[in-house]
Design a protein around this motif. Structure first.
Motif, PDB file in Angstrom:
ATOM      1  N   ARG A   1     129.980  97.280  62.731  1.00  0.00           N
ATOM      2  CA  ARG A   1     131.235  97.147  63.644  1.00  0.00           C
ATOM      3  C   ARG A   1     131.377  95.649  63.883  1.00  0.00           C
ATOM      4  N   THR A   2     132.662  95.328  63.347  1.00  0.00           N
ATOM      5  CA  THR A   2     133.156  93.766  63.293  1.00  0.00           C
ATOM      6  C   THR A   2     133.855  93.345  64.582  1.00  0.00           C
ATOM      7  N   THR A   3     133.767  92.142  64.957  1.00  0.00           N
ATOM      8  CA  THR A   3     134.809  91.574  65.883  1.00  0.00           C
ATOM      9  C   THR A   3     134.950  90.200  65.406  1.00  0.00           C
ATOM     10  N   VAL A   4     136.268  89.832  65.230  1.00  0.00           N
ATOM     11  CA  VAL A   4     136.692  88.485  64.888  1.00  0.00           C
ATOM     12  C   VAL A   4     137.590  87.928  65.814  1.00  0.00           C
ATOM     13  N   HIS A   5     137.363  86.465  66.352  1.00  0.00           N
ATOM     14  CA  HIS A   5     138.138  85.988  67.414  1.00  0.00           C
ATOM     15  C   HIS A   5     138.574  84.483  66.663  1.00  0.00           C
ATOM     16  N   GLY A   6     139.914  84.440  66.643  1.00  0.00           N
ATOM     17  CA  GLY A   6     140.407  83.303  66.099  1.00  0.00           C
ATOM     18  C   GLY A   6     140.868  83.423  64.660  1.00  0.00           C
ATOM     19  N   SER A   7     141.394  82.378  63.745  1.00  0.00           N
ATOM     20  CA  SER A   7     141.675  82.366  62.554  1.00  0.00           C
ATOM     21  C   SER A   7     140.813  81.385  61.677  1.00  0.00           C
ATOM     22  N   PRO A   8     140.436  81.807  60.399  1.00  0.00           N
ATOM     23  CA  PRO A   8     139.581  80.992  59.680  1.00  0.00           C
ATOM     24  C   PRO A   8     140.487  79.975  58.924  1.00  0.00           C
ATOM     25  N   HIS A   9     141.492  79.930  59.053  1.00  0.00           N
ATOM     26  CA  HIS A   9     142.240  79.007  58.078  1.00  0.00           C
ATOM     27  C   HIS A   9     142.111  77.568  58.261  1.00  0.00           C
ATOM     28  N   THR A  10     141.484  77.087  59.305  1.00  0.00           N
ATOM     29  CA  THR A  10     140.993  75.734  59.722  1.00  0.00           C
ATOM     30  C   THR A  10     139.393  75.294  58.977  1.00  0.00           C
TER      31      THR A  10
ATOM     32  N   LEU B   1     135.353  88.732  53.768  1.00  0.00           N
ATOM     33  CA  LEU B   1     134.217  89.333  54.482  1.00  0.00           C
ATOM     34  C   LEU B   1     134.532  90.941  54.651  1.00  0.00           C
ATOM     35  N   GLY B   2     135.739  91.340  55.059  1.00  0.00           N
ATOM     36  CA  GLY B   2     136.249  92.591  55.048  1.00  0.00           C
ATOM     37  C   GLY B   2     135.858  93.512  53.755  1.00  0.00           C
ATOM     38  N   GLN B   3     135.927  92.970  52.526  1.00  0.00           N
ATOM     39  CA  GLN B   3     135.306  93.577  51.323  1.00  0.00           C
ATOM     40  C   GLN B   3     133.914  93.709  51.307  1.00  0.00           C
ATOM     41  N   LEU B   4     133.075  92.607  51.781  1.00  0.00           N
ATOM     42  CA  LEU B   4     131.871  92.699  51.943  1.00  0.00           C
ATOM     43  C   LEU B   4     131.333  93.662  52.748  1.00  0.00           C
ATOM     44  N   ILE B   5     131.948  93.760  53.962  1.00  0.00           N
ATOM     45  CA  ILE B   5     131.483  94.866  55.024  1.00  0.00           C
ATOM     46  C   ILE B   5     131.756  96.187  54.498  1.00  0.00           C
ATOM     47  N   ASP B   6     132.937  96.405  53.896  1.00  0.00           N
ATOM     48  CA  ASP B   6     133.139  97.781  53.297  1.00  0.00           C
ATOM     49  C   ASP B   6     132.202  98.156  52.392  1.00  0.00           C
ATOM     50  N   GLY B   7     131.633  97.267  51.279  1.00  0.00           N
ATOM     51  CA  GLY B   7     130.605  97.611  50.423  1.00  0.00           C
ATOM     52  C   GLY B   7     129.575  98.003  51.220  1.00  0.00           C
TER      53      GLY B   7
ATOM     54  N   THR C   1     126.232  94.804  63.966  1.00  0.00           N
ATOM     55  CA  THR C   1     127.388  94.462  64.491  1.00  0.00           C
ATOM     56  C   THR C   1     127.550  92.872  64.063  1.00  0.00           C
ATOM     57  N   VAL C   2     128.932  92.601  63.430  1.00  0.00           N
ATOM     58  CA  VAL C   2     129.009  91.363  63.010  1.00  0.00           C
ATOM     59  C   VAL C   2     129.994  90.905  63.943  1.00  0.00           C
ATOM     60  N   ASP C   3     129.736  89.442  64.554  1.00  0.00           N
ATOM     61  CA  ASP C   3     130.923  89.119  65.457  1.00  0.00           C
ATOM     62  C   ASP C   3     131.192  87.722  65.061  1.00  0.00           C
ATOM     63  N   VAL C   4     132.365  87.405  64.745  1.00  0.00           N
ATOM     64  CA  VAL C   4     132.753  86.090  64.192  1.00  0.00           C
ATOM     65  C   VAL C   4     133.695  85.166  65.337  1.00  0.00           C
ATOM     66  N   THR C   5     133.299  84.099  65.414  1.00  0.00           N
ATOM     67  CA  THR C   5     134.149  83.463  66.313  1.00  0.00           C
ATOM     68  C   THR C   5     134.709  81.943  65.782  1.00  0.00           C
ATOM     69  N   TYR C   6     136.031  81.985  65.801  1.00  0.00           N
ATOM     70  CA  TYR C   6     136.378  80.852  65.469  1.00  0.00           C
ATOM     71  C   TYR C   6     137.040  79.766  66.445  1.00  0.00           C
ATOM     72  N   ALA C   7     136.180  78.842  66.912  1.00  0.00           N
ATOM     73  CA  ALA C   7     136.826  77.851  68.032  1.00  0.00           C
ATOM     74  C   ALA C   7     136.962  76.491  67.823  1.00  0.00           C
ATOM     75  N   GLU C   8     137.243  75.626  68.889  1.00  0.00           N
ATOM     76  CA  GLU C   8     137.810  74.362  68.665  1.00  0.00           C
ATOM     77  C   GLU C   8     136.442  73.650  68.243  1.00  0.00           C
ATOM     78  N   ASP C   9     135.402  73.874  68.537  1.00  0.00           N
ATOM     79  CA  ASP C   9     133.913  73.163  68.083  1.00  0.00           C
ATOM     80  C   ASP C   9     133.346  73.810  66.778  1.00  0.00           C
ATOM     81  N   GLY C  10     134.027  74.805  66.165  1.00  0.00           N
ATOM     82  CA  GLY C  10     133.595  75.157  64.937  1.00  0.00           C
ATOM     83  C   GLY C  10     133.503  76.744  64.745  1.00  0.00           C
ATOM     84  N   VAL C  11     132.812  77.442  64.152  1.00  0.00           N
ATOM     85  CA  VAL C  11     132.574  78.672  63.697  1.00  0.00           C
ATOM     86  C   VAL C  11     131.264  79.265  64.043  1.00  0.00           C
TER      87      VAL C  11
END
Length: 419
Positions: free
Chosen positions: A296-305, A281-287, A336-346
């Motif tokens: 402007r980006t905001t990320v909460h949590g980790s995408p590894h799950t 996503l970072g490369q996409l937004i840089d382009g 603005t791009v807000d991404v949230t990784y939570a227990e119930d999904g993304v």
């Protein structure tokens, strides 16, 4: 599985050949069968009937007529079985009353077999009653032997012939059902193949739309910016051209990977990158930023799950939303791009301040330049991707005077994935 005995295999082959000949030449087969039984009946009528007849003084012409009445109608047994049986039973009544007791009367069991093969069971019952009438007449007319000896053996023979016809009929019905089932399975297989091909075409069209649409939008923005900067800042123009080359190579790489999948039996080259993931996503937004859209980006949590399929869906939805902003946001738009990784999904929310989307109101439709009003695969593709994972997608104008657009995606957690 044990193979059948060679004699059984031989009988099966002969039976199949006879049936095949009967299907190809039914009249020829009926003529052969009729000629055989007429010949056998005439041999008996030439004098052999006197050996068992209680009355040997029956005139010769009557013997000949009864012989023909008991054998010749076999030719029409398949087209009119009940009519043929009626003629033979009537002849059999004369045969029993006269005392000739011609053995040709047994030929009517062939007609009984045809009735059991082709007509309803209630018709078979009437046929049995008709065939019993000559037996009763003979037992009454010439009671030298007991009723058990004159009627019961013949009734048993009739019952066995009827059961044999029913068994063969059941076997044929079962075989026809298997053939019909095989035909239906072939039709269903072809339909499934067509549906799979249609689904694959839709998937490819969606992927090509995402790849080409986004990258061409970025390239267009870079080219416009480079043309404005060429006169005043050659260095900025060179950077724009470099960014155009990088974006073009990325688009070509993704297209090449997509087209390689379509080649039957051709493995994907090892040097090609995998499908985009959330880490890209970072490369996409840089382009997109390089194309002139502040993001402007905001990320909460980790995408590894998050599984790979869901990561690709999130990536494509963000890509499509930012592409729409580049196309329809107008000058001065921000995203603005807000991404949230939570227990119930993304959950992903992409908003912009573009003037291309008008504020929402009960009476005012979307702007002609908004993504909702532009026909194409963008929003449809996002919804299709979301539906694959039972997610929800909301896309529409923001209810504010300055306008803007929002895309909100939520993909529930995969029940089979463990963190």
């Amino acid at each position: 599985m044990t193979e059948p005995h060679p004699l059984t295999q031989l009988l099966q082959r002969l039976t199949q050949r006879v049936r095949a000949f009967d299907r190809r030449r039914p009249l020829v087969w009926d003529l052969l069968v009729t000629a055989f039984f007429v010949g056998a009946a005439l041999v008996d009528a030439s004098g052999g009937w006197r050996n068992v007849a209680p009355n040997t003084d029956v005139p010769g012409p009557l013997i000949f007529l009864m012989t023909m009445g008991l054998s010749l109608p076999v030719l029409w047994r398949r087209r009119h079985p009940m009519a043929v049986l009626g003629v033979m039973v009537a002849t059999g009544l004369v045969n029993s009353w006269s005392g000739a007791m011609l053995q040709a009367a047994l030929i009517q069991m062939l007609v009984l077999f045809s009735i059991a093969m082709r007509l309803p069971l209630k018709t078979l019952g009437w046929a049995g009653l008709m065939m019993t009438a000559p037996l009763v007449v003979g037992a009454i007319r010439y009671p030298e032997d007991s009723w058990d000896q004159q009627i019961i053996p013949n009734l048993w023979a009739y019952a066995l012939i009827a059961l044999l016809g029913i068994a063969v009929r059941s076997r044929q019905d079962y075989t026809e059902a298997l053939v019909e089932r095989a035909r239906q399975l072939e039709v269903e297989r072809d339909q499934q193949a067509q549906l799979a091909a249609a689904a694959e075409r839709t998937r490819i069209a969606r992927e090509m739309h995402d790849i080409i649409g986004h990258n061409l939008s970025v390239i267009t923005g870079l080219a416009d910016g480079g043309s404005y900067a060429a006169a005043k800042s050659p260095e900025r123009a060179g950077q724009a051209l470099e960014a155009i080359g990088t974006t073009s190579r990325q688009a070509l790489g993704e297209l090449r990977r997509l087209l390689d999948v379509l080649r039957d039996g051709a493995p994907a080259p090892a040097d090609l990158a995998p499908q985009p993931a959330l880490t890209d996503l970072g490369q996409l937004i840089d382009g997109v930023r390089a194309a002139g859209l502040p993001v402007r980006t905001t990320v909460h949590g980790s995408p590894h799950t998050v599984p790979a399929g869901r990561q690709l869906t999130v990536y494509r939805v963000v890509q499509e939303a930012l592409t729409n902003t580049l196309k329809h946001g107008g000058p001065g738009a921000k995203a603005t791009v807000d991404v949230t990784y939570a227990e119930d999904g993304v959950t992903v929310e992409v908003t912009d301040t573009g003037a291309g989307a008008t504020p929402a109101s009960p009476t005012s439709p979307a702007s002609p330049t908004s993504p909702a009003s532009s026909p194409g695969r963008g929003l449809t593709g996002m919804r299709e991707r979301t539906a694959l994972y039972d997610g929800t997608l909301e896309a529409g104008p923001l209810p504010r005077p300055t306008g803007g657009w929002r895309v909100r995606l939520h993909l529930p957690k995969d029940s089979e994935t463990t963190p």
